[in-house]
Design a protein around this motif. Structure first.
Motif, PDB file in Angstrom:
ATOM      1  N   LEU A 148      11.711   3.516  19.462  1.00 46.01           N
ATOM      2  CA  LEU A 148      12.777   2.518  19.486  1.00 46.01           C
ATOM      3  C   LEU A 148      13.051   1.997  18.079  1.00 46.01           C
ATOM      4  O   LEU A 148      14.212   1.860  17.667  1.00 46.01           O
ATOM      5  N   THR A 149      11.984   1.727  17.326  1.00 43.96           N
ATOM      6  CA  THR A 149      12.141   1.237  15.954  1.00 43.96           C
ATOM      7  C   THR A 149      12.805   2.285  15.064  1.00 43.96           C
ATOM      8  O   THR A 149      13.746   1.982  14.317  1.00 43.96           O
ATOM      9  N   LEU A 150      12.322   3.524  15.137  1.00 43.42           N
ATOM     10  CA  LEU A 150      12.865   4.587  14.283  1.00 43.42           C
ATOM     11  C   LEU A 150      14.324   4.874  14.612  1.00 43.42           C
ATOM     12  O   LEU A 150      15.154   5.058  13.704  1.00 43.42           O
ATOM     13  N   SER A 151      14.648   4.935  15.912  1.00 39.07           N
ATOM     14  CA  SER A 151      16.029   5.238  16.298  1.00 39.07           C
ATOM     15  C   SER A 151      16.975   4.119  15.885  1.00 39.07           C
ATOM     16  O   SER A 151      18.114   4.372  15.487  1.00 39.07           O
ATOM     17  N   THR A 152      16.526   2.862  15.971  1.00 38.82           N
ATOM     18  CA  THR A 152      17.359   1.730  15.555  1.00 38.82           C
ATOM     19  C   THR A 152      17.625   1.771  14.059  1.00 38.82           C
ATOM     20  O   THR A 152      18.725   1.436  13.599  1.00 38.82           O
ATOM     21  N   LEU A 153      16.626   2.227  13.278  1.00 41.01           N
ATOM     22  CA  LEU A 153      16.782   2.321  11.825  1.00 41.01           C
ATOM     23  C   LEU A 153      17.478   3.606  11.388  1.00 41.01           C
ATOM     24  O   LEU A 153      17.830   3.749  10.223  1.00 41.01           O
TER      25      LEU A 153
ATOM     26  N   ILE B  55       0.816  -1.227   0.000  1.00 39.40           N
ATOM     27  CA  ILE B  55       0.000   0.000   0.000  1.00 39.40           C
ATOM     28  C   ILE B  55       0.846   1.271   0.000  1.00 39.40           C
ATOM     29  O   ILE B  55       0.327   2.348  -0.315  1.00 39.40           O
ATOM     30  N   ASN B  56       2.154   1.176   0.354  1.00 37.42           N
ATOM     31  CA  ASN B  56       3.027   2.354   0.413  1.00 37.42           C
ATOM     32  C   ASN B  56       2.332   3.502   1.151  1.00 37.42           C
ATOM     33  O   ASN B  56       1.937   4.502   0.542  1.00 37.42           O
ATOM     34  N   PRO B  57       2.159   3.407   2.463  1.00 35.29           N
ATOM     35  CA  PRO B  57       1.333   4.362   3.213  1.00 35.29           C
ATOM     36  C   PRO B  57       1.819   5.797   3.189  1.00 35.29           C
ATOM     37  O   PRO B  57       1.030   6.720   3.407  1.00 35.29           O
TER      38      PRO B  57
ATOM     39  N   VAL C 141       7.030   6.735   7.754  1.00 40.19           N
ATOM     40  CA  VAL C 141       7.975   7.822   8.059  1.00 40.19           C
ATOM     41  C   VAL C 141       9.089   7.876   7.017  1.00 40.19           C
ATOM     42  O   VAL C 141       9.469   8.947   6.540  1.00 40.19           O
ATOM     43  N   ALA C 142       9.621   6.726   6.645  1.00 37.76           N
ATOM     44  CA  ALA C 142      10.688   6.684   5.645  1.00 37.76           C
ATOM     45  C   ALA C 142      10.216   7.265   4.313  1.00 37.76           C
ATOM     46  O   ALA C 142      10.945   8.023   3.654  1.00 37.76           O
ATOM     47  N   GLN C 143       9.010   6.939   3.899  1.00 43.54           N
ATOM     48  CA  GLN C 143       8.498   7.441   2.627  1.00 43.54           C
ATOM     49  C   GLN C 143       8.178   8.931   2.688  1.00 43.54           C
ATOM     50  O   GLN C 143       8.418   9.666   1.723  1.00 43.54           O
ATOM     51  N   VAL C 144       7.657   9.405   3.804  1.00 40.60           N
ATOM     52  CA  VAL C 144       7.340  10.831   3.941  1.00 40.60           C
ATOM     53  C   VAL C 144       8.606  11.672   3.906  1.00 40.60           C
ATOM     54  O   VAL C 144       8.639  12.744   3.289  1.00 40.60           O
ATOM     55  N   PHE C 145       9.668  11.186   4.547  1.00 40.35           N
ATOM     56  CA  PHE C 145      10.924  11.931   4.589  1.00 40.35           C
ATOM     57  C   PHE C 145      11.838  11.585   3.420  1.00 40.35           C
ATOM     58  O   PHE C 145      12.971  12.071   3.348  1.00 40.35           O
ATOM     59  N   GLY C 146      11.367  10.738   2.511  1.00 42.87           N
ATOM     60  CA  GLY C 146      12.142  10.416   1.317  1.00 42.87           C
ATOM     61  C   GLY C 146      13.386   9.596   1.593  1.00 42.87           C
ATOM     62  O   GLY C 146      14.404   9.769   0.909  1.00 42.87           O
ATOM     63  N   ILE C 147      13.333   8.695   2.570  1.00 45.81           N
ATOM     64  CA  ILE C 147      14.483   7.858   2.923  1.00 45.81           C
ATOM     65  C   ILE C 147      14.217   6.435   2.438  1.00 45.81           C
ATOM     66  O   ILE C 147      13.279   5.794   2.902  1.00 45.81           O
ATOM     67  N   PRO C 148      15.014   5.925   1.501  1.00 51.95           N
ATOM     68  CA  PRO C 148      14.779   4.567   0.990  1.00 51.95           C
ATOM     69  C   PRO C 148      15.151   3.511   2.033  1.00 51.95           C
ATOM     70  O   PRO C 148      16.096   3.673   2.807  1.00 51.95           O
ATOM     71  N   LEU C 149      14.399   2.422   2.048  1.00 52.58           N
ATOM     72  CA  LEU C 149      14.665   1.304   2.942  1.00 52.58           C
ATOM     73  C   LEU C 149      15.054   0.081   2.115  1.00 52.58           C
ATOM     74  O   LEU C 149      14.436  -0.198   1.089  1.00 52.58           O
ATOM     75  N   GLY C 150      16.084  -0.627   2.570  1.00 52.33           N
ATOM     76  CA  GLY C 150      16.527  -1.830   1.885  1.00 52.33           C
ATOM     77  C   GLY C 150      16.100  -3.082   2.621  1.00 52.33           C
ATOM     78  O   GLY C 150      15.432  -3.027   3.655  1.00 52.33           O
ATOM     79  N   VAL C 151      16.518  -4.218   2.107  1.00 51.53           N
ATOM     80  CA  VAL C 151      16.170  -5.494   2.717  1.00 51.53           C
ATOM     81  C   VAL C 151      16.667  -5.560   4.154  1.00 51.53           C
ATOM     82  O   VAL C 151      15.964  -6.039   5.059  1.00 51.53           O
TER      83      VAL C 151
ATOM     84  N   LEU D 174      15.672  -5.494  10.042  1.00 52.48           N
ATOM     85  CA  LEU D 174      15.895  -4.818  11.318  1.00 52.48           C
ATOM     86  C   LEU D 174      14.565  -4.455  11.972  1.00 52.48           C
ATOM     87  O   LEU D 174      14.413  -4.553  13.196  1.00 52.48           O
ATOM     88  N   ILE D 175      13.595  -4.041  11.154  1.00 54.10           N
ATOM     89  CA  ILE D 175      12.255  -3.755  11.676  1.00 54.10           C
ATOM     90  C   ILE D 175      11.682  -5.006  12.328  1.00 54.10           C
ATOM     91  O   ILE D 175      11.109  -4.961  13.428  1.00 54.10           O
ATOM     92  N   ALA D 176      11.843  -6.139  11.643  1.00 54.25           N
ATOM     93  CA  ALA D 176      11.330  -7.405  12.179  1.00 54.25           C
ATOM     94  C   ALA D 176      12.025  -7.759  13.486  1.00 54.25           C
ATOM     95  O   ALA D 176      11.378  -8.193  14.455  1.00 54.25           O
ATOM     96  N   PHE D 177      13.340  -7.570  13.540  1.00 57.04           N
ATOM     97  CA  PHE D 177      14.098  -7.900  14.748  1.00 57.04           C
ATOM     98  C   PHE D 177      13.639  -7.044  15.922  1.00 57.04           C
ATOM     99  O   PHE D 177      13.395  -7.555  17.027  1.00 57.04           O
TER     100      PHE D 177
END
Length: 426
Positions: free
Chosen positions: A352-357, A101-103, A313-323, A328-331
């Motif tokens: 916690l999730t955002l800071s880890t990423l 859905i690319n929120p 958040v990554a899409q709003v701020f234009g930050i690409p996410l890789g595999v 890391l999100i899952a962990f």
């Protein structure tokens, strides 16, 4: 009201609350909105007031009763494993949904005005969430995992002391009985509390705040519904070999209360009673699994929501996410939920999730406006998972009373069965 079952009373309270909430919002009836807010707040306060002594005495007595329970370590291990498995499935599903859905795509928000929250989650919270720095504050701040820790320690000490600890254990059993009796008086007020809580949500927030973040909000609800209506029923049917429809029939009052109260801890007393008296989970095991789950088993707040929010958040701020980022999100979702033990809401888990990423924490500020609406379905998902796992483990260990599970639901507005609080026998 005695003509209606407790579940129907809760449903009526929900309908009345929604109606009153819309009246207060549409016609700007300030006094009605304030009354609904006060009624809901008082009800949650009453629930939370009973939680510390209930959890402490239930866990303490249950640990002491382990002398008559075989395989206690195996039960705890299985419970933790199922917590991890269901969390992993939930976060994987949420990541997949987020990629579909690319929120955050096409969303234009003022990111410059967004502020990071004052308190953020860290991995050190895992330790501080379990080990109390002050016994008194553990109870006054309703730090449930810390209370569980204290109950386990004193229960183990009572086991080690032996006969000399019997007077103390008898006192704990008496306190447990008293708290349970007083608690069910509070539970009888749940229909009124439900009306106040849902009415306050509608009157305060309405649904108009969802418009700018419609795709993300729909994604959170869709993700939670997939967990509720696909993941849990599959696990119950395949591994638990029980009827999922009967499970939801039994568990509905706790799920409904979780939805409107937005508090796993506040729902804990009803969750525990439903698990034992309706789902047929062994009482001694449930006294461990349910309080432990109320602090660490959060598939809605710690799996579905942080995964979708991080992608947003990554899409709003234009930050690409890789595999690697998705892994890391899952962990973080699977392991990190315990790091928020004793802390309320999903905001800490999200930070916690955002800071880890390495994503901007200001993204949290973009979502705070609609957080109460999203928190309803998140908490309902949390509490459902907290009831699913004990059923799965109890079933595999022969500790599930299928006659209770399959029987017509026991009325929850009647006194609790005496057998629930009795010590286990060999």
């Amino acid at each position: 009201m005695k003509r209606f079952s407790f579940s129907l009373q809760l449903l009526l309270g929900l309908v009345v609350g929604i109606a009153l909430g819309f009246v207060a919002k549409i016609w700007d009836v300030t006094w009605l909105a304030e009354t609904l807010t006060k009624v809901g707040s008082i009800f949650v306060q009453l629930l939370k007031l009973a939680v510390p002594p209930l959890v402490f005495t239930a866990v303490l007595v249950s640990v002491a009763n382990l002398r008559n329970v075989n395989g206690a370590a195996r039960l705890a291990t299985k419970t933790l494993v199922w917590f991890l498995i269901t969390a992993a499935i939930s976060v994987a599903l949420a990541i997949g949904l987020g990629l579909i859905i690319n929120p955050g795509q096409g969303v234009t928000l003022d990111t410059g005005s967004a502020k990071a929250p004052e308190h953020t989650g860290t991995w050190l919270d895992f330790v501080t969430g379990i080990l109390p720095t002050n016994i008194v504050t553990a109870f006054t701040d309703v730090e449930v995992l810390q209370i569980v820790f204290l109950g386990v320690v004193l229960g183990a000490a009572a086991l080690a002391v032996g006969e000399k600890a019997e007077p103390f254990l008898n006192l704990a059993r008496s306190v447990l009985e008293l708290v349970q009796k007083a608690l069910w008086w509070v539970i009888r007020l749940a229909p009124i509390g439900t009306a106040g809580l849902i009415g306050k949500a509608v009157a305060t927030y309405g649904w108009d705040l969802l418009a700018p973040l419609a795709k993300f909000s729909a994604g959170v609800y869709a993700g939670c519904f997939l967990v509720l209506l696909a993941v849990y029923p599959t696990l119950l049917a395949v591994w638990g070999k029980v009827n999922p429809l009967r499970f939801y029939r039994n568990a509905w009052p706790a799920i409904e209360l979780a939805f409107v109260s937005r508090s796993s801890v506040g729902t804990l007393p009803l969750t525990q009673r439903v698990s034992v008296e309706r789902n047929g989970v062994d009482a001694d095991y449930a006294s461990f699994a349910v309080p432990f789950g109320a602090t660490t088993k959060m598939d809605g707040c710690a799996s579905v929501y942080p995964a979708l929010a991080a992608i947003f958040v990554a899409q709003v701020f234009g930050i690409p996410l890789g595999v690697g980022d998705y892994l890391l999100i899952a962990f973080v979702s699977v392991v990190g939920s315990a790091a928020t033990a004793g802390l309320t809401g999903a905001t800490v888990m999200l930070t916690l999730t955002l800071s880890t990423l390495g994503l901007p924490l200001e993204g949290v500020g973009l979502l705070l406006a609609i957080d109460p609406i999203l928190d309803m379905i998140r908490t309902a998902t949390n509490v459902t998972g907290q009831m699913v796992v004990p059923v799965l483990v109890a079933r595999s260990e022969g500790r599930l009373d299928t006659a209770v599970f399959d029987a017509p639901p026991q009325p929850l507005d009647q006194p609790r069965a005496a057998r629930v609080a009795e010590p286990a026998t060999a």
